[in-house]
Design an enzyme around this catalytic site. Structure first.
Site, PDB file in Angstrom:
ATOM      1  N   THR A 121       0.746  -1.444  -0.003  1.00 62.42           N
ATOM      2  CA  THR A 121      -0.232   0.127   0.117  1.00 62.42           C
ATOM      3  C   THR A 121       0.774   1.361   0.124  1.00 62.42           C
ATOM      4  OG1 THR A 121      -1.952  -0.945   1.229  1.00 62.42           O
ATOM      5  CG2 THR A 121      -1.460   1.772   1.148  1.00 62.42           C
ATOM      6  N   SER A 122       0.504   1.753  -0.938  1.00 60.43           N
ATOM      7  CA  SER A 122       1.317   3.783  -0.831  1.00 60.43           C
ATOM      8  C   SER A 122       2.404   3.228  -1.300  1.00 60.43           C
ATOM      9  CB  SER A 122       0.819   4.229   0.581  1.00 60.43           C
ATOM     10  OG  SER A 122       1.182   5.584   0.507  1.00 60.43           O
TER      11      SER A 122
END
Ligand SMILES: *[C@@H]1O[C@H](CO)[C@@H](O)[C@H](O)[C@H]1NC(C)=O
Ligand SMILES: *[C@@H]1O[C@H](CO)[C@@H](O)[C@H](O)[C@H]1NC(C)=O
Ligand SMILES: *[C@@H]1O[C@H](CO)[C@@H](O)[C@H](O)[C@H]1NC(C)=O
Length: 366
Positions: free
Chosen positions: A209-210
């Site tokens: 994520t990210s």
């Protein structure tokens, strides 16, 4: 200065109210979120993870989580000083730190989660956290560990050694096959798992994520020999953050704001340059992005599409683009070919909440 801070402390909560309420399916909370914390009538602000809450129609509800297994939260064992050479020497159903798993030039922290019942020749998932996060937080804030109890795969949760705990996705070293930095430390742990734990080399996957999503792109592009599929949750194309003349782990604002626009061929070339000797098949990729992401702007979604459709020699427009019954309203699933899908989430900011069960289906585990 002190007074100014004090005023801001008072004014900010008021601004919060003045900003109104979030619309149906819009973001209403999470780490870094500064918009409205309340939802329009008829919807409920529902927490999907520590970094994402969304206005879901109806009564308060939580996303489905498997209830059959309880993972003891925060049970972290300390390192034994070396990586256990057999899976049997790793304690089950606990987040367990390993060291000495191979070349690890930046001293990436590494944690393994082995379920109670391991599948024979198990798959391996490398799950990379977001900035400000840790292996422990991603372990607790996701269901990768719980689902491992159901499906029998092994999870590696790397932990960033950098201040602010973003991953180095910008240096030449990290963007080069066996070139060094964080990506090499993670690839080493995956190789160690293949060599010593009986992990199926054809079922080694990456997700993140990210910043962890950007690392997942890096692993897919620089270590396509190790990783067979990747899921990028709110990330950027491989090489988009490249700043070879800057210190490792630099922030590339041109990329982040969606102003680095290249052709598919140019994006593909960045991947090929990472590992010129590679002749095999590139990992299957699934990318997710929100349309109101102001950390990694949504243009990055379209740059990712150019990159992977060029690599797979797929058409640049999807062969299908549909909503899915198990995804929130406003999500569209574009398929470009069997090895590449791109899911766009309307009115979702940074980051798109995790849909672990769908990732496992993409990996062929579920
Ligand atoms: C990038 O790193 C690789 C491997 O360390 C090295 O061979 C190459 O010369 C580097 N390129 C640049 C532009 O620094
Ligand atoms: C899929 O359709 C949605 C509208 O439903 C659109 O916003 C999105 O850009 C499309 N995806 C792609 C990759 O073309
Ligand atoms: C997207 O569509 C493809 C093709 O129908 C399907 O295999 C895949 O599971 C879908 N992905 C998601 C996340 O719904």
């Amino acid at each position: 200065m002190f007074k100014l801070t004090a005023i801001f402390a008072i004014v900010l909560p008021l601004l919060h109210l003045a900003a109104g309420q979030s619309a149906e399916w819009a973001q209403c909370g999470g780490i870094g979120w500064t918009g409205p914390a309340t939802c329009v009538a008829g919807t409920t602000c529902t927490e999907f993870s520590a970094y994402y809450s969304q206005c879901v129609p109806g009564e308060a509800s939580t996303p489905a989580t498997p209830t059959s297994t309880v993972v003891p939260p925060g049970t972290t064992s300390t390192a034994t000083g070396s990586a256990p050479t057999g899976l049997s020497s790793i304690p089950a159903s606990t987040l367990f730190q390993i060291t000495d798993f191979g070349t690890n030039p930046t001293n990436v922290g590494m944690f393994v989660y082995k379920p109670t019942k391991v599948a024979s020749t198990p798959p391996l998932i490398v799950a990379s956290h977001f900035c400000q996060g840790t292996a422990q937080e991603y372990f607790e804030g996701s269901t990768f560990a719980q689902l491992a109890e159901t499906y029998g795969y092994v999870v590696l949760f790397p932990s960033s050694p950098n201040p602010g705990t973003c991953w180095d996705v910008s240096s030449n070293a990290t963007l080069t096959h066996d070139g060094g930095s964080d990506s090499l430390g993670i690839a080493s742990a995956a190789r160690f798992a293949i060599s010593n734990w009986g992990v199926d080399p054809d079922r080694v996957f990456a997700v993140g994520t990210s910043s962890g999503a950007m690392m997942t792109s890096v692993l897919a592009g620089a270590y396509p020999d190790v990783f067979k599929a990747g899921v990028v949750d709110s990330g950027v194309a491989f090489g988009c953050f490249a700043l070879p003349d800057d210190p490792p782990d630099s922030w590339n604002s041109q990329c982040a704001t969606g102003e680095l626009i290249l052709t598919g061929q140019e994006w593909a070339q960045r991947v090929y340059s990472a590992y010129p000797g590679f002749t095999g098949e590139y990992p299957k990729m699934q990318v997710w992005h929100g349309t109101i992401d102001t950390t990694l702007y949504p243009q990055n979604f379209y740059e990712e599409i150019k990159q992977w459709t060029t690599i797979f020699d797929y058409p640049s427009t999807p062969i299908s683009n549909v909503s899915e019954s198990y995804l929130p309203q406003g999500y569209s699933n574009s398929t470009f070919g069997p090895r590449f899908q791109a899911i766009l989430a309307q009115n979702v900011g940074h980051t798109v909440p995790l849909f672990e069960q769908q990732y496992l289906e993409f990996f062929g585990i579920a």
